[in-house]
Structure formats: C-alpha cells, structure tokens
Design a protein around this motif. Sequence first.
Motif, short mmCIF file in Angstrom:
data_model
loop_
_atom_site.label_atom_id
_atom_site.label_comp_id
_atom_site.label_asym_id
_atom_site.label_seq_id
_atom_site.Cartn_x
_atom_site.Cartn_y
_atom_site.Cartn_z
N ALA A 1 0.83 -1.21 0.00
CA ALA A 1 0.00 0.00 0.00
C ALA A 1 0.86 1.26 0.00
N TYR B 1 -4.06 -7.07 -3.85
CA TYR B 1 -3.59 -7.34 -2.49
C TYR B 1 -3.94 -8.77 -2.08
N ALA C 1 -13.12 -0.66 0.05
CA ALA C 1 -12.01 0.08 0.66
C ALA C 1 -11.41 1.07 -0.33
N ILE D 1 -7.68 3.31 -0.66
CA ILE D 1 -6.34 3.62 -0.17
C ILE D 1 -5.86 4.89 -0.86
N CYS E 1 -0.22 6.36 4.15
CA CYS E 1 -1.45 6.25 3.36
C CYS E 1 -2.65 6.15 4.30
N PHE F 1 -6.27 4.42 4.84
CA PHE F 1 -6.94 3.18 4.46
C PHE F 1 -8.38 3.26 4.97
N GLN G 1 -12.29 2.09 5.13
CA GLN G 1 -12.94 0.78 5.01
C GLN G 1 -14.43 0.85 5.34
#
Length: 340
Positions: free
Chosen positions: A273, A293, A306, A308, A320, A322, A324
Amino acid sequence: MSSAKESYLQQIRLLSVLDLEELSGVVATIANELVGAKAVGVVLYDPDMEALSDRYWFGEHKKDLSVVGEPFCEDYKETDTDTFEVNFGDLGIELAAGMLPVYCHQVRKDGELVACLLLAAPTVKMDEIAPAFAELPLALALHNAWTTTELSRENGRLRSSYEEIEKKTGMLEEQTMKLIHDVTIRDSIRTKNVERERLVYLISNLVRSSMDIQKVLDTTVEKIGEEFALNRCIVLRSMDLKGLEVSEFRTENVKSIKELFFSEAGFEFAHQALSKTAPQDFGDPDTDTHISYDREFLKKIGIRSALIVPLIMRERVLGCLFLQDCTEPRDWSIDDISTI
C-alpha cells in the motif's frame, strides 16, 4: 306504394341501426324502393352549427349527385315545404338529364330539421315523395343515430383533450420533480462541500497548531471516519528503520485490526500500500477480480469496500489512508478522493 308488411319491415330496419353511416345506407335503400331514386344523398343537419354536416351518397350515380350536392349543401336554406325541387341552374351546375329532377326532402322531428334527403328520382312526382315516407320513422331513426354519433365524437374529443392535459400534466410533474431533484442535489452537494471544507480546515488547523504528530493522526482518522461514515479509518505510516506505525479509528460494532498489521501478511499489505502513488479502491475480496492485495488478509479484516489514498509530500510517500466499509459495497467518488 309498399304494402303494410313491407312498411313494417322497413320500420324495423330503420329502428334497429344506430350507426349513422349504416343507417344512411338503409334510408337510401328504402328511398330506392319507394320512389325509384337513381341516387340518394342523406345529409344530416347540425343544430349547433345551424348547417348541414355529415353527408352520405348512395346509388349507381352517387358520384354525379355528390358533385352537385356538395355546393347545394353549402348554400342550403331551410324552407317551409317538406319537399322541393333543387334548381341546379341557380347554382351554376349542370346534371345529366337522366337524373333530373332532383328533390330535397326535409326530414323533421317535432318541427325541428333533422336531415335532408337529396333524391335523383326522375320517375316520381314531387307531391308523391312526402306521402311515400310518411309512415316511416325516418326522423326518429336519423335523430337517434345523429345523437349517438355526436355523443361518441364528443366523448372522443373529451378523451383526446383529457389525454393531452394528462400528457402536459405528466410533463409538468416530471419537470417539477427534476427541478426538485436538482435543487435537492445542489443543496446536498453544497452541504457536503461545506462539511468537508470544514473537515479540511479542522485537520489543517490541527496540523499547524499541534506538535504532537500522534494526536494529529488520531484526530485525522477519527474525523474522516465520522465524516465519511466509515467502519474503520486507518493511517499507515512507514517509520524507516523503526518499522510501521498504525493509527486507527473504528466504530463500536467492528473489532480493531491494528495488531494485524504487525503480522507477516500485515507487513506485506502495508509495504504494498505504501508503494502506491495514486489512490486505489477495491471491493469485496470474494467478488472483486481486480484486487492486487492478499485476499486472505482482506477477508480476515472483514472489508466489503475500501479506498487507499497515499499521503505524499515533495514526491515522497509518507504514509497512506486506508478507508474501510465493512457492511456494504461503496462507490468512492472523485469528490471523496479529492477531499482526502
């Protein structure tokens, strides 16, 4: 003259038909039987317009009669006599001698004109015509058929008007709904933009005013998580030789996954990521075929959707975000990404 039986049958034929054109044909047939007419014009009178209206022509010479009959109908003036001879010379029209004379028999009901019968009947005298029709319910039959036809036409006109009004009403409703929708969308977008501008200002102000980077990161994931209604919001930050740092926001109904990033699979995910320089979004690991991923790791943390977003300064990836959603798939908009 017809016999009593023939007269009775003619009455039955007249009173058993309501269609105006069909009834006019019956009248023409009876006129041929009674006065030997070579051609017959059945012309209905419209009391509302005070003029002759519907016209039907019958017989072997109906075309010739219609040619001279149309001008007559346009110039027609009601007379007191029941029957009169039509003088086509006054109309500047010539008709074949074999069809002359042509009589106009005015059919009345309760003293009111109902119709005119134009009869090309060279073998009958004018004073014989009215008695020939006297026993027949011509006026009643024609009046009933005319009334039925007019009611049907009026119903059609009203239906057409109603459909036109309904169509215009539908268009106005559609335009109104579109306008309401557009206004609602604009208000929603405006409200969302204001809220997100406030979020950006809050985080930016926090960054400038606080020396505690951990507090800044914890506040950032919390505010973004609340603003975007996320189940989790995580900041992954590479600490060079010190390893990985994770800041996590989560709602009460989901478990923390912070420690999972310190597993082998978690380190691998974070490394991948943090190597990205552009935002990435993906869906449920069971159904999204484009995920690069580790699917098993994503299943373990329980995401349905999700996003990123790399945190870049001077072309260097510092970390980063993330984001969700663990309850349902979500479409991440350009506005979402640009705000973050």
